[in-house]
Design a protein around this motif. Structure first.
Motif, short mmCIF file in Angstrom:
data_model
loop_
_atom_site.label_atom_id
_atom_site.label_comp_id
_atom_site.label_asym_id
_atom_site.label_seq_id
_atom_site.Cartn_x
_atom_site.Cartn_y
_atom_site.Cartn_z
N GLU A 108 0.81 -1.23 0.00
CA GLU A 108 0.00 0.00 0.00
C GLU A 108 0.84 1.29 0.00
O GLU A 108 0.49 2.24 -0.72
CB GLU A 108 -0.98 0.00 1.18
N PRO A 109 1.92 1.38 0.79
CA PRO A 109 2.62 2.68 0.86
C PRO A 109 3.06 3.26 -0.49
O PRO A 109 2.77 4.44 -0.76
CB PRO A 109 3.80 2.40 1.81
N PRO A 110 3.72 2.49 -1.38
CA PRO A 110 4.10 3.13 -2.65
C PRO A 110 2.88 3.50 -3.50
O PRO A 110 2.93 4.49 -4.26
CB PRO A 110 4.97 2.07 -3.35
N ILE A 111 1.80 2.74 -3.36
CA ILE A 111 0.58 3.06 -4.12
C ILE A 111 -0.04 4.37 -3.61
O ILE A 111 -0.46 5.23 -4.38
CB ILE A 111 -0.42 1.87 -4.05
N VAL A 112 -0.03 4.53 -2.29
CA VAL A 112 -0.57 5.77 -1.70
C VAL A 112 0.34 6.95 -2.06
O VAL A 112 -0.14 8.03 -2.41
CB VAL A 112 -0.72 5.63 -0.18
N GLY A 136 -0.45 7.94 -5.52
CA GLY A 136 -1.80 8.53 -5.59
C GLY A 136 -1.83 9.94 -5.03
O GLY A 136 -2.47 10.84 -5.60
N MET A 137 -1.13 10.15 -3.93
CA MET A 137 -1.10 11.49 -3.32
C MET A 137 -0.40 12.49 -4.23
O MET A 137 -0.82 13.64 -4.36
CB MET A 137 -0.38 11.44 -1.95
N ARG A 145 0.40 17.84 -8.84
CA ARG A 145 0.39 18.01 -10.29
C ARG A 145 0.95 19.36 -10.75
O ARG A 145 1.57 19.47 -11.80
CB ARG A 145 -1.03 17.88 -10.84
N ASP A 146 0.68 20.40 -9.96
CA ASP A 146 1.12 21.74 -10.40
C ASP A 146 2.49 22.12 -9.83
O ASP A 146 2.94 23.25 -9.99
CB ASP A 146 0.08 22.79 -9.98
N LYS A 147 3.17 21.17 -9.22
CA LYS A 147 4.49 21.48 -8.65
C LYS A 147 5.58 21.29 -9.71
O LYS A 147 5.46 20.45 -10.61
CB LYS A 147 4.81 20.56 -7.46
N THR A 148 6.65 22.04 -9.54
CA THR A 148 7.72 22.01 -10.55
C THR A 148 8.37 20.61 -10.62
O THR A 148 8.86 20.21 -11.67
CB THR A 148 8.81 23.04 -10.19
N ARG A 152 -6.88 -1.98 -5.78
CA ARG A 152 -7.94 -1.20 -6.42
C ARG A 152 -7.61 0.30 -6.43
O ARG A 152 -8.16 1.04 -7.23
CB ARG A 152 -9.28 -1.41 -5.69
N ARG A 153 -6.75 0.72 -5.54
CA ARG A 153 -6.40 2.14 -5.52
C ARG A 153 -5.63 2.55 -6.76
O ARG A 153 -5.41 3.73 -7.01
CB ARG A 153 -5.61 2.47 -4.25
N LEU A 154 -5.20 1.55 -7.56
CA LEU A 154 -4.51 1.87 -8.82
C LEU A 154 -5.48 2.03 -9.98
O LEU A 154 -5.05 2.31 -11.11
CB LEU A 154 -3.51 0.74 -9.16
#
Ligand code: GTB
Length: 216
Positions: free
Chosen positions: A109-113, A116-117, A123-126, A172-174
């Motif tokens: 779960e940790p790498p998937i979260v 996802g985060m 998204r708008d970060k350099t 499923r989080r993917l």
């Protein structure tokens, strides 16, 4: 006495069953235990009454008589220990199934979260375009390894267990990322979990919360 769980009054996933009450609902449905749901807003989660149940002000929680639990993994484990159907009787097989519960929440779960985060809030970060491939590489590492281990088996360790229940909810989080589809056996594994009648009942119940809120 039926246990009471908490769930989002208004889930950001719009009823896609991605919030962590879904795994608790699914476990309760698998063992045939009726339950009540108390819906909480983001504000209510941070109030003292809810924090008395959940120190981090989150969902899900679980109340049953004098017992109050938080952490979805601990709640699923509690349900699996007290009812037949989610953990094998044989001691070694049981220990292996519990190992998969920890693997789902602690290793997969940790790498998937993290990915996802980043997609949700960075998204708008350099640094986003540069960081995303690294995050996806970490997810693929785990998926590669999990896919190799699962092979063409239906479930991770013989019969369906709480380990599979948690692993399916984690994978499923993917959804929508395209990553799971790179591994046909993992996609089929998730589909097998989603096809279980208990999963469908749990999914429909959490979707009904969203549908009622958006029509009201
Ligand atoms: N480790 C805890 C557990 O397993 O129970 C984590 C609990 C947790 O993260 N709860 C989240 C929460 O209460 C809901 S599930 N967040 C509110 C807060 O922290 O203030 C996480 C989640 C939320 C939304 C989606 N989604 O929209 O797709 C998916 C997952």
């Amino acid at each position: 006495m039926s246990p009471t769980i908490t769930a989002f009054k208004s889930s950001p996933d719009r009823g896609k069953g991605l919030a962590r009450d879904m795994r608790v609902r699914w476990a309760l449905e698998e063992v045939g235990q009726p339950y009540d749901v108390r819906l909480v807003s983001f504000g209510e989660m941070k109030e003292a009454a809810h924090r008395a149940l959940h120190p981090f002000g989150q969902i899900p929680t679980y109340e049953e008589g004098d017992l109050a639990l938080f952490e979805s993994g601990a709640i699923v484990f509690h349900i699996a220990e007290r009812h037949a159907g989610l953990l094998p009787d044989d001691a070694n097989a049981r220990a292996r199934a519990i190992t998969w519960m920890f693997a789902a929440l602690g290793t997969v779960e940790p790498p998937i979260v993290d990915r996802g985060m980043a997609v949700l809030v960075e998204r708008d970060k350099t640094w986003y375009e540069e960081r995303l491939p690294m995050l996806e590489h970490r997810v693929r590492d785990r998926l590669n390894e999990l896919s190799s281990r699962l092979g063409d088996a239906d479930w991770l360790e013989g019969e369906f267990s709480a380990g599979d229940l948690l692993m399916v909810t984690v994978l499923r989080r993917l959804n929508g990322s395209g990553l799971l589809e790179e591994y046909p056996n993992l996609s089929a594994y998730v589909a097998r979990g989603e096809a279980r009648p208990a999963y469908k009942r749990a999914f429909d119940d959490q979707l009904a919360v969203f549908t009622a809120a958006s029509s009201g």
